[in-house]
Design a protein around this motif. Structure first.
Motif, PDB file in Angstrom:
ATOM      1  N   TRP A 275       6.505   0.436  -2.370  1.00 45.73           N
ATOM      2  CA  TRP A 275       7.226   1.739  -2.235  1.00 45.73           C
ATOM      3  C   TRP A 275       7.376   2.767  -3.362  1.00 45.73           C
ATOM      4  N   VAL A 276       6.547   3.453  -2.944  1.00 44.12           N
ATOM      5  CA  VAL A 276       5.935   4.768  -4.247  1.00 44.12           C
ATOM      6  C   VAL A 276       6.940   6.065  -3.707  1.00 44.12           C
ATOM      7  N   LEU A 277       7.541   6.751  -5.189  1.00 47.32           N
ATOM      8  CA  LEU A 277       7.007   8.139  -4.902  1.00 47.32           C
ATOM      9  C   LEU A 277       6.848   8.627  -6.011  1.00 47.32           C
ATOM     10  N   VAL A 278       6.236  10.232  -5.158  1.00 47.17           N
ATOM     11  CA  VAL A 278       6.030  11.059  -6.164  1.00 47.17           C
ATOM     12  C   VAL A 278       6.845  11.769  -6.931  1.00 47.17           C
ATOM     13  N   VAL A 279       8.164  11.730  -8.071  1.00 50.84           N
ATOM     14  CA  VAL A 279       8.240  11.903  -8.980  1.00 50.84           C
ATOM     15  C   VAL A 279       7.998  13.706  -9.598  1.00 50.84           C
ATOM     16  N   LYS A 280       7.171  13.308  -9.563  1.00 47.04           N
ATOM     17  CA  LYS A 280       6.056  14.736 -10.458  1.00 47.04           C
ATOM     18  C   LYS A 280       4.778  15.111  -9.841  1.00 47.04           C
ATOM     19  N   GLY A 281       4.710  15.966  -9.277  1.00 50.79           N
ATOM     20  CA  GLY A 281       3.144  16.704  -9.095  1.00 50.79           C
ATOM     21  C   GLY A 281       2.799  16.348  -7.885  1.00 50.79           C
ATOM     22  N   ALA A 282       1.716  15.918  -7.521  1.00 49.83           N
ATOM     23  CA  ALA A 282       1.258  16.164  -5.840  1.00 49.83           C
ATOM     24  C   ALA A 282       0.198  15.082  -5.979  1.00 49.83           C
ATOM     25  N   ALA A 283      -0.326  14.538  -5.189  1.00 49.04           N
ATOM     26  CA  ALA A 283      -1.411  14.357  -4.630  1.00 49.04           C
ATOM     27  C   ALA A 283      -1.335  13.398  -3.258  1.00 49.04           C
ATOM     28  N   ARG A 284      -2.316  12.947  -3.090  1.00 45.58           N
ATOM     29  CA  ARG A 284      -2.977  12.629  -1.754  1.00 45.58           C
ATOM     30  C   ARG A 284      -3.288  10.468  -0.937  1.00 45.58           C
ATOM     31  N   LEU A 285      -2.807  10.348  -0.546  1.00 38.72           N
ATOM     32  CA  LEU A 285      -3.276   9.150  -0.871  1.00 38.72           C
ATOM     33  C   LEU A 285      -3.993   9.306   1.201  1.00 38.72           C
ATOM     34  N   ARG A 286      -5.553   7.835   0.438  1.00 36.65           N
ATOM     35  CA  ARG A 286      -5.383   7.311   2.352  1.00 36.65           C
ATOM     36  C   ARG A 286      -5.139   5.963   2.471  1.00 36.65           C
ATOM     37  N   ILE A 287      -4.652   6.303   4.041  1.00 36.04           N
ATOM     38  CA  ILE A 287      -4.038   4.723   4.378  1.00 36.04           C
ATOM     39  C   ILE A 287      -5.159   4.556   5.598  1.00 36.04           C
ATOM     40  N   GLU A 288      -5.717   2.906   5.441  1.00 34.93           N
ATOM     41  CA  GLU A 288      -6.553   2.769   5.869  1.00 34.93           C
ATOM     42  C   GLU A 288      -6.030   3.098   7.061  1.00 34.93           C
ATOM     43  N   GLY A 289      -7.202   3.203   8.571  1.00 29.39           N
ATOM     44  CA  GLY A 289      -6.336   3.656   9.839  1.00 29.39           C
ATOM     45  C   GLY A 289      -6.796   4.931  10.505  1.00 29.39           C
ATOM     46  N   GLU A 290      -5.728   5.288   8.979  1.00 25.87           N
ATOM     47  CA  GLU A 290      -5.394   6.770   9.793  1.00 25.87           C
ATOM     48  C   GLU A 290      -6.323   8.133   9.616  1.00 25.87           C
ATOM     49  N   GLU A 291      -6.059   8.641  10.069  1.00 25.22           N
ATOM     50  CA  GLU A 291      -7.312  10.167  10.637  1.00 25.22           C
ATOM     51  C   GLU A 291      -7.073  10.916   8.724  1.00 25.22           C
ATOM     52  N   GLU A 292      -5.953  11.289   8.972  1.00 23.48           N
ATOM     53  CA  GLU A 292      -5.156  12.463   7.817  1.00 23.48           C
ATOM     54  C   GLU A 292      -4.664  11.339   5.998  1.00 23.48           C
ATOM     55  N   GLU A 293      -5.159  12.040   5.198  1.00 28.99           N
ATOM     56  CA  GLU A 293      -4.731  11.911   4.513  1.00 28.99           C
ATOM     57  C   GLU A 293      -3.149  12.384   4.552  1.00 28.99           C
ATOM     58  N   ARG A 294      -2.178  10.865   3.529  1.00 29.00           N
ATOM     59  CA  ARG A 294      -1.247  11.748   3.258  1.00 29.00           C
ATOM     60  C   ARG A 294      -1.091  12.247   2.158  1.00 29.00           C
ATOM     61  N   LYS A 295       0.108  13.809   2.348  1.00 24.49           N
ATOM     62  CA  LYS A 295      -0.109  14.598   1.281  1.00 24.49           C
ATOM     63  C   LYS A 295       1.767  14.495   0.425  1.00 24.49           C
TER      64      LYS A 295
END
Lengths: 91, 91
Positions: free
Chosen positions: B33-53
């Motif tokens: 389980w991952v929380l962005v406490v500060k800042g910003a990121a994009r993750l790619r999950i295998e099999g998903e079209e879109e990156e998670r912002k």
């Protein structure tokens, strides 16, 4: 509640001045790890002389069966907590 | 590393522009389980079209054996992550 799975529970809690009622303690059979994400709070841990002051980014590990209470949270602005409870794996 | 106990690991990670190298994936046998406490990121999950912002306060649950990679983190300011890994209890 953010996540609840076998053995773990992750909660987001918002306090605005709330405290644990006088003479009451939290008592849990799970280990707990608590982070103050925003705001400020003071915790009392049974047996400790001084209250623990927690500001943004401060965290505390509260073992199972350790009595504790929220002595103070900021009344001016919300205090956001992240609390993680889990059961230790026994091998 | 903030906490490491049997069955759980809580980490604070700071990224400043780092990403997972191209064609590499994280692959874990623990739930995360991952929380962005500060800042910003994009993750790619295998099999998903879109990156998670992910912005401040956003979190994502990544089950064990789900390949994922950090596609982007903010280069202008630190991104602070809180990552919790645990093994599900089997009863």
């Amino acid at each position: 509640m953010l996540v609840e799975r076998p053995g773990i529970r992750i909660e987001r809690i918002v306090s605005t001045g709330q405290t644990t009622p006088e003479c009451q303690w939290y008592y849990q059979d799970t280990d707990e790890w608590v982070l103050v994400v925003k705001g400020a709070a003071r915790l009392r841990i049974e047996g400790e002389e001084e209250e623990r002051k927690l500001g943004e980014g401060d965290w505390i590990m509260i073992p199972a069966h350790c009595r504790h209470r929220v002595a103070w949270t900021d009344e001016e602005r919300p205090t956001v907590w992240l609390a993680i409870h889990w059961r230790e794996l026994r091998h």
